[in-house]
Each structure stands twice: as C-alpha cells, then as structure tokens.
Design an enzyme around this catalytic site. Structure first.
Site, mmCIF file in Angstrom:
data_model
loop_
_atom_site.group_PDB
_atom_site.id
_atom_site.type_symbol
_atom_site.label_atom_id
_atom_site.label_comp_id
_atom_site.label_asym_id
_atom_site.label_seq_id
_atom_site.Cartn_x
_atom_site.Cartn_y
_atom_site.Cartn_z
ATOM 1 C CG ASP A 51 -7.925 2.542 -1.836
ATOM 2 O OD1 ASP A 51 -6.866 2.083 -1.393
ATOM 3 O OD2 ASP A 51 -9.050 2.249 -1.394
ATOM 4 C CB ILE A 79 -3.631 -1.871 -1.941
ATOM 5 C CG1 ILE A 79 -2.303 -1.950 -2.702
ATOM 6 C CG2 ILE A 79 -4.305 -3.257 -1.871
ATOM 7 C CD1 ILE A 79 -1.491 -3.178 -2.478
ATOM 8 C CG ASP A 80 -10.669 -0.413 -2.839
ATOM 9 O OD1 ASP A 80 -10.892 -0.362 -1.614
ATOM 10 O OD2 ASP A 80 -11.568 -0.434 -3.699
ATOM 11 C CG ASP A 102 -12.635 2.911 -0.150
ATOM 12 O OD1 ASP A 102 -11.741 2.229 -0.684
ATOM 13 O OD2 ASP A 102 -12.644 3.182 1.063
ATOM 14 C CG ASP A 135 -1.812 -1.143 1.417
ATOM 15 O OD1 ASP A 135 -3.033 -0.960 1.457
ATOM 16 O OD2 ASP A 135 -1.307 -2.288 1.508
ATOM 17 C CD GLU A 151 -6.770 3.287 2.514
ATOM 18 O OE1 GLU A 151 -6.803 2.778 1.384
ATOM 19 O OE2 GLU A 151 -7.057 2.652 3.542
ATOM 20 C CB THR A 185 -5.536 -3.788 2.472
ATOM 21 O OG1 THR A 185 -5.426 -2.492 1.884
ATOM 22 C CG2 THR A 185 -4.167 -4.223 2.937
HETATM 23 N N1 LIG Z 1 -16.192 -0.454 8.795
HETATM 24 C C1 LIG Z 1 -16.191 -0.289 7.490
HETATM 25 N N2 LIG Z 1 -17.347 -0.128 6.827
HETATM 26 C C2 LIG Z 1 -17.372 0.024 5.491
HETATM 27 N N3 LIG Z 1 -16.264 0.030 4.735
HETATM 28 C C3 LIG Z 1 -15.080 -0.119 5.329
HETATM 29 C C4 LIG Z 1 -14.979 -0.298 6.730
HETATM 30 N N4 LIG Z 1 -13.699 -0.446 7.038
HETATM 31 C C5 LIG Z 1 -13.008 -0.329 5.887
HETATM 32 N N5 LIG Z 1 -13.844 -0.139 4.862
HETATM 33 C C6 LIG Z 1 -13.501 0.090 3.465
HETATM 34 O O1 LIG Z 1 -13.791 -1.029 2.635
HETATM 35 C C7 LIG Z 1 -12.756 -1.096 1.665
HETATM 36 C C8 LIG Z 1 -12.639 -2.486 1.112
HETATM 37 O O2 LIG Z 1 -13.568 -2.617 0.111
HETATM 38 P P1 LIG Z 1 -14.870 -3.466 0.263
HETATM 39 O O3 LIG Z 1 -15.436 -3.274 1.608
HETATM 40 O O4 LIG Z 1 -15.715 -3.076 -0.879
HETATM 41 O O5 LIG Z 1 -14.402 -4.906 0.024
HETATM 42 S S1 LIG Z 1 -14.349 -6.029 1.104
HETATM 43 O O6 LIG Z 1 -15.196 -5.742 2.222
HETATM 44 O O7 LIG Z 1 -12.944 -6.113 1.480
HETATM 45 O O8 LIG Z 1 -14.822 -7.197 0.431
HETATM 46 C C9 LIG Z 1 -11.567 -0.713 2.429
HETATM 47 O O9 LIG Z 1 -10.621 -0.223 1.533
HETATM 48 P P2 LIG Z 1 -9.060 -0.458 1.804
HETATM 49 O O10 LIG Z 1 -8.761 0.141 3.175
HETATM 50 O O11 LIG Z 1 -8.456 0.331 0.705
HETATM 51 O O12 LIG Z 1 -8.800 -1.909 1.734
HETATM 52 C C10 LIG Z 1 -12.047 0.376 3.358
HETATM 53 O O13 LIG Z 1 -11.894 1.654 2.839
HETATM 54 MG MG LIG Z 2 -10.252 1.145 -0.195
HETATM 55 MG MG LIG Z 3 -6.541 1.017 0.452
HETATM 56 MG MG LIG Z 4 -7.132 0.666 3.935
#
Ligand SMILES: Nc1ncnc2c1ncn2[C@@H]1O[C@H](COP(=O)(O)OS(=O)(=O)O)[C@@H](OP(=O)(O)O)[C@H]1O
Ligand SMILES: [Mg+2]
Ligand SMILES: [Mg+2]
Ligand SMILES: [Mg+2]
Length: 364
Positions: A148, A150-151, A297, A53, A76, A153
C-alpha cells in the site's frame, strides 16, 4: 546498468524493504508540501489517489523488481488512468518524483546493489510498467509482496497520519512487515518532538522501530505491547466514518468499562501505535455496505502486532486469511490487542453483535 542484471546472491530482505519504504516516505512527505489540486484523482470506488501514491508504488516496485526479480506483487494502485494522453501532466510529475526518489544519494548504510542511488532513473514506460507489476491477483501458495504505497490517503491529504506499507507473504503467511509513518512522533510521550518512524517485524524475530532519518545505522528499538491498567485502556479507530462502524466501538468500550477516549488516526499507524503501547485495542467493524478489506491494509500491521506480543483476529476470533486473493474475503472486521485483552474484547464484540441482532429482530 549492473543493478538490472540477475543477481546470484540476494541482499538481506529487511534492509531492501526498509530502503524501499524509506525512499517512498521521503517522496511522500516532500510531495505533501507541494501538492496542487489537479494532482489528486478520484478512483472508480470514489476514493482519492495522488501523484504520491502512484510514484511511491513505482519506486517500491522498481526496487523489489531489481533485487528480487521473480517476485509477484499485490499493490493497491494501477497505471491504467495514467496512460491516457490527457494524463500526460500527471504522468510527467510522477516520473519526475519517482526518479528523484530512486536516484537520491545513498544514505549511511544504504547500498547501490539494492537498486537505488545515482544512475538508477527509468523512462515513463518503465515506471508505468513498474506500477502495474502490482497487479498480481494473490492466492494461497507461493511468495508475494503486498504494497500500500500510501495507506490513509485521506489522512495524507489532511496533513495527518498515513503510512507506506509493505509485507512479504509466503504461502499465505506474512513473514515480513515494514511500515513507514512520516508524520508519527518518534515517541508518543513527546508528541511535538521529532516525527518519522519505520516499523519492522520479521516472523519469529520480534518487532522494532527505527527513525526515518537514519534507518540503517541507528540501533533498532525493540517494541512490545505493555500491560494496560483499566484507566489506560482505550480504542484505536479510523478517522473516516465510512471506513468502520464507530457506534459499534462505542458500545464495546462501554461494555469493557473503557473511560479513556478513543485515539482516531488514519492508516496502519493504528497497528504501529498498538504495537508500541500507544493504544490498547484496534477495533474495525464493517459498516455493512459490502466493502471487502484489502490484504495490503492489514498484512504488515498484523505481523507487527503479533511480533509485539499481540493477537490479531476478525470479529469471530478467526485469523485474518491472506490467501484468498487481493481481499480478506467476506468482511468480519478486525480485532487487534495484547494477549491479555484480546479475549475480553472478542467477548464484548460478540455481545454487541447479539444485541444488534435482537434489536433488528424486534422490528421484523
Ligand atoms: N468503505 C470502506 N470501508 C472500510 N475501509 C475502507 C473503505 N474505503 C476505503 N477503505 C480503506 O481504509 C483505508 C484507510 O485506512 P483506515 O480506514 O484505517 O483509516 S481512516 O479511515 O482513513 O482513518 C484505505 O486505505 P487507502 O486507500 O490506502 O488510503 C482503504 O483501503
Ligand atoms: Mg490502505
Ligand atoms: Mg493506499
Ligand atoms: Mg486508496
């Protein structure tokens, strides 16, 4: 270095964004195979962040800064945790990874004046500053990128779906979106076939997919949302139960008479799958713990779906507002679907909300 000098003629926007995302995707997939335990940290919000990331954000911010040096970036990650003396092994690894990605040979169609290629390495301080260029607060007016690195992670760590996501926002409107999905099959019809796709959307110019292996010289494949039959309708939803209210989705699916099981995948790969017709509805409802969705996101994914002929709104039917800062403000969830299905989903979502409100009032 000539690439650090101010440029009078700026390179074509999507090409630079595609180069930045492609280099970050290659970095991330190479890290995955070598990731060791102490290369992942837990952030204050308990979510994971890895060397991939951080180094992907360093690479993309560096390329953007070299080509568009006035532009603001809402990214991010921040380099705070990397500046501690105790973080030096992690920092060194990030510096090596970022420099390897920046200096790798040019690919067919790629150009050195996009800020990449041999000779473009940076020092640790320069790379940490590049990560921190992502600290812009966002807002209603002006031009900014949102990143982002790495979306998904958690998906990345599981070896499943994740995405490198970059968008250009001008006066709160997303104008360009580029999403790289290293683990997504090039064709959903051939799930065990080649993987790695870059999705590109330019406002008013449509949406397309190019292979990660040859993003500049291969002909882009235009993508659009098809019409779904009742049998093919299904939901795209999060893998992580803490990220979205999956019980709500189940009830919506029941009301809509959906029989095909949901497709669960991490990251904005969901928007990409929707845009090319691999799933019919992306539904993401808040879990009720007060989490605010972040602009990085949703910005590129929402433009991709709109340019593929779909509609993206919150659960009230209002457009997502990218002008509120780093977040989308109060969380009303996300509904993304083709034009013909979106209003039906919205009606079903409203009905489930009413059912929930009635259910709650019975226990008051
Ligand atoms: N509590 C909570 N509620 C809602 N969303 C959150 C929460 N925590 C994190 N995130 C965000 O979700 C991003 C990951 O994408 P997704 O949620 O679509 O995918 S998944 O849940 O991993 O399947 C993830 O993106 P990354 O941090 O870039 O991985 C977060 O931005
Ligand atoms: Mg994300
Ligand atoms: Mg990310
Ligand atoms: Mg993250």
């Amino acid at each position: 270095m000539s690439i650090l000098r101010f440029r009078t003629s700026r390179p074509a926007l999507p090409q630079v964004a595609i180069a930045a995302v492609t280099r970050a995707c290659i970095l991330a997939s190479s890290v995955f195979n070598k990731l060791v335990k102490n290369e992942t940290l837990t952030k204050d919000d308990k979510s994971p962040v890895t060397v991939a990331d951080y180094s992907a954000q360093a690479v993309i911010n560096t390329i953007l800064s070299r080509t568009y040096n006035d532009d603001l970036i809402v990214g991010e990650e921040d380099a705070g945790d990397l500046r501690a003396t105790s973080a030096s092994p992690l920092r060194n690894r990030i510096v090596d990874l970022a420099n390897e990605a920046l200096t790798a040979e040019l690919r067919p169609g790629e150009r050195a004046d996009w800020g990449v290629g041999p000779g473009s390495a940076l020092t640790a301080d320069q790379l940490l500053s590049a990560i921190d260029r992502g600290n812009y607060a966002g807002g209603r007016t002006g031009r900014m990128w949102t990143l982002d690195p790495i979306d998904g992670t958690k998906g990345f760590l599981r070896g499943e779906q994740y995405a490198v996501c970059l968008a250009l926002i001008i006066n709160a409107r997303v104008e360009l979106g580029v999403i790289g999905c290293p683990n997504l099959p090039v064709s959903a019809a051939d799930p065990s076939g080649p993987r790695g796709c870059i999705f590109v959307a330019v406002r008013g110019q449509g949406a397309a997919q190019v292979p990660l292996t040859d993003p500049f010289t291969s002909t882009p494949t235009p993508i659009s949302i098809p019409t779904f039959t009742q049998e093919n309708l299904n939901l795209l939803e999060s893998v992580e139960k803490a990220h979205a209210k999956l019980s709500f989705n189940e009830r919506v699916a029941q009301i809509l008479g959906i029989t095909r099981p949901p497709t669960r995948m991490d990251s904005q790969a969901k928007y990409c799958s929707l845009a090319r017709g691999d799933g019919a509805v992306y539904l993401r409802m808040p879990t009720g713990v007060g989490y605010k969705e972040k602009i990085w996101d949703h910005a590129p994914g929402s433009l991709l779906v709109e340019e593929a002929g779909g509609i993206v709104s919150d659960s009230r039917g209002e457009p997502l507002d990218f002008g509120l800062g780093r977040t989308l403000g109060e969380n009303f969830g996300v509904i993304a679907a083709g034009k013909d299905i979106h209003s039906k989903v919205l009606d079903a979502v409203k009905r489930v909300k009413e059912e929930e409100a009635k259910g709650q009032s019975m226990f008051k």
